[in-house]
Design a protein around this motif. Structure first.
Motif, mmCIF file in Angstrom:
data_model
loop_
_atom_site.group_PDB
_atom_site.id
_atom_site.type_symbol
_atom_site.label_atom_id
_atom_site.label_comp_id
_atom_site.label_asym_id
_atom_site.label_seq_id
_atom_site.Cartn_x
_atom_site.Cartn_y
_atom_site.Cartn_z
ATOM 1 N N LEU A 1 0.834 -1.202 0.000
ATOM 2 C CA LEU A 1 0.000 0.000 0.000
ATOM 3 C C LEU A 1 0.871 1.255 0.000
ATOM 4 C CD1 LEU A 1 -2.517 1.761 0.398
ATOM 5 C CD2 LEU A 1 -2.360 1.283 2.857
ATOM 6 N N PHE A 2 1.833 1.329 0.910
ATOM 7 C CA PHE A 2 2.676 2.521 1.022
ATOM 8 C C PHE A 2 3.495 2.759 -0.242
ATOM 9 C CE2 PHE A 2 6.819 4.415 2.095
ATOM 10 C CZ PHE A 2 6.390 5.643 2.580
ATOM 11 N N ASN A 3 4.200 1.738 -0.692
ATOM 12 C CA ASN A 3 5.052 1.900 -1.862
ATOM 13 C C ASN A 3 4.233 2.125 -3.130
ATOM 14 O OD1 ASN A 3 8.190 1.268 -1.346
ATOM 15 N ND2 ASN A 3 6.965 0.108 0.121
ATOM 16 N N GLY A 4 3.099 1.450 -3.236
ATOM 17 C CA GLY A 4 2.231 1.653 -4.390
ATOM 18 C C GLY A 4 1.666 3.057 -4.440
ATOM 19 N N PHE A 5 1.282 3.591 -3.272
ATOM 20 C CA PHE A 5 0.743 4.946 -3.234
ATOM 21 C C PHE A 5 1.812 5.962 -3.630
ATOM 22 C CE2 PHE A 5 -0.575 8.928 -1.246
ATOM 23 C CZ PHE A 5 -1.912 8.986 -1.615
ATOM 24 N N CYS A 6 3.023 5.781 -3.149
ATOM 25 C CA CYS A 6 4.115 6.692 -3.513
ATOM 26 C C CYS A 6 4.418 6.636 -5.008
ATOM 27 C CB CYS A 6 5.367 6.354 -2.705
ATOM 28 S SG CYS A 6 5.236 6.678 -0.931
ATOM 29 N N LEU A 7 4.467 5.420 -5.555
ATOM 30 C CA LEU A 7 4.735 5.252 -6.980
ATOM 31 C C LEU A 7 3.642 5.902 -7.828
ATOM 32 C CD1 LEU A 7 6.280 3.993 -9.369
ATOM 33 C CD2 LEU A 7 5.019 1.867 -8.957
ATOM 34 N N CYS A 8 2.385 5.685 -7.446
ATOM 35 C CA CYS A 8 1.269 6.231 -8.224
ATOM 36 C C CYS A 8 1.160 7.740 -8.069
ATOM 37 C CB CYS A 8 -0.026 5.552 -7.815
ATOM 38 S SG CYS A 8 -0.095 3.804 -8.288
#
Length: 442
Positions: A85-92
């Motif tokens: 969730l954290f890394n995906g949100f940052c990437l997006c």
């Protein structure tokens, strides 16, 4: 197989409703702007076509979040879910900012696409606002994919539905200048979209951070919310090919729209009416594809290939039935649907004809979406991306262009090319999925 189809449909239903709500916002915008003039409708179509490719590339990146969250959830690993969730949100977030900036600085290139000059001048202010609205929309989609990956698909559906009356009211105020608001026409639709998308994102963010359903994933954030390059590589491994896949399909339709726009505002407006109608029905296929993909990814976390095969087969059959129903509906309503968008006789007549072409590709459009989704679920993304590229850009678009200009078929020729591209994509993708599942069951 019937029980598997039922489970997929139960998971897909909230996703479908949410997708239809988002598409309904575009249809409502088109109808409310089209009531002013067909050139306003053509300007909206130009912007949607021009920004569609980067926008769906962003959506493709958000898909990586649901895929990796679903895989971790299949392993019952809440810590890993929180980490994705954290890394995906940052990437997006970075993806959304990059796309928005590109659209803001590239808006003046609309003047170089050979379109009606009056249409272009109407389109540029709308393009600026729609480019800004990409940011909250993609952040909303990222959180939606997180919730969907955990099979809590109703969460985002509620906010998608709630956004409809908000957007309609804002359109009514800002497009037409009611209740003392300025009459901004197409630009007002852009402001309404930006405000609505921002509200939806903030509301969903609040729920995910505060609701007890997601509490265990947020609570472990202090241990899991850190950057990790390997995690970004896993997300990009799914996100980049998914973006390319969706981008190549959307790009085929967008480029077709721009090519058709060179034939005049009437042709472009008619194309937008038919495409908007077909895109609305496609949202159901996308919901089915995402539900099937999530279920397949969950089964992959347990290495249950027999289950994957049955899920895929049942989802395909469902898509075939749905596509057939849509084809019949378009055929029957082809003379009535265009009137909801515009009353120009030429536009309505051409749109009715194009809706017949849209009816023809309903089955292949539905099944190719399912094929791409199922293959993403088993983490097979590179070869399908190549196959999709061949179907649309080596076969579909060149054939459509040739028929449109060298055989004098105009907009009809481009739509025939789209039909061919969709059909080939469906055959390629479904054949590969069943080949992969049979190989791994041995």
């Amino acid at each position: 197989m019937k029980s598997e189809a039922s489970q997929t449909l139960r998971l897909a239903f909230p996703i479908i409703i949410g997708e239809l709500a988002q598409m309904a916002l575009h249809l409502i915008d088109s109808a409310m702007v089209g009531a002013i003039s067909y050139k306003q409708l053509a300007a909206a179509a130009l912007v949607i076509n021009a920004m569609n490719i980067p926008f769906v590339i962003g959506i493709g990146m958000t898909i990586s979040v649901s895929q990796m969250v679903s895989l971790a959830n299949g392993r019952r690993d809440a810590q890993q879910v929180s980490h994705y969730l954290f890394n995906g949100f940052c990437l997006c977030t970075l993806t959304a900012l990059a796309i928005s900036i590109t659209l803001l600085f590239g808006k003046d290139y609309l003047r170089n696409l050979g379109q009606d000059p009056e249409v272009v001048e109407l389109a540029i202010p709308f393009m600026r606002l729609m480019g800004l609205s990409i940011i909250p929309m993609l952040l909303f989609m990222t959180l939606k994919q997180f919730a969907d990956g955990l099979e809590h698909t109703r969460t985002a559906m509620i906010f998608s539905l709630a956004g409809m009356p908000v957007n309609i009211l804002l359109n009514w105020l800002l497009i037409y200048g009611n209740w003392g608001f300025p009459r901004l026409e197409l630009e007002g639709a852009g402001w309404a979209t930006l405000i609505t998308r921002s509200m939806m994102f903030l509301a969903l963010l609040f729920v995910i951070l505060r609701h007890k359903t997601f509490e265990k994933y947020i609570a472990v954030g202090r241990n899991q919310w850190y950057f990790r390059w390997q995690t970004w590589r896993e997300l990009l491994h799914i996100g980049v090919p998914s973006s390319l896949q969706i981008g190549m399909e959307a790009g085929a339709f967008a480029v077709s729209g721009i090519i058709i726009g060179t034939l005049g505002a009437v042709a472009q407006a008619a194309h937008q009416i038919a495409l908007s109608s077909a895109s609305f029905t496609f949202m159901v296929s996308m919901g089915l594809a995402q539900a099937g993909s999530i279920r397949v990814s969950n089964a992959l976390g347990r290495s249950d290939w027999a289950k994957i095969f049955v899920i895929g087969k049942s989802t395909l059959v469902t898509a075939l039935i749905y596509g057939t129903i849509c084809a019949i509906t378009f055929g029957l309503l082809r003379n009535h649907l265009p009137i909801a968008f515009n009353d120009n006789t030429e536009v309505v007549s051409l749109a009715a004809l194009l809706l017949l072409f849209a009816a023809v590709f309903q089955i292949s459009d539905s099944t190719q979406a399912i094929g791409a989704g199922l293959l993403r679920g088993i983490k097979d993304v590179k070869t399908p991306t190549i196959l999709i590229g061949i179907a649309y850009w080596v076969i579909g678009i060149p054939v459509g262009y040739t028929l449109a200009f060298h055989f004098g078929m105009g907009a009809k020729g481009m739509w025939l090319g789209l039909i061919l591209g969709l059909t080939m994509a469906s055959i390629f993708l479904m054949t590969r999925f069943f080949k992969m599942t049979r190989r791994n069951q041995v």
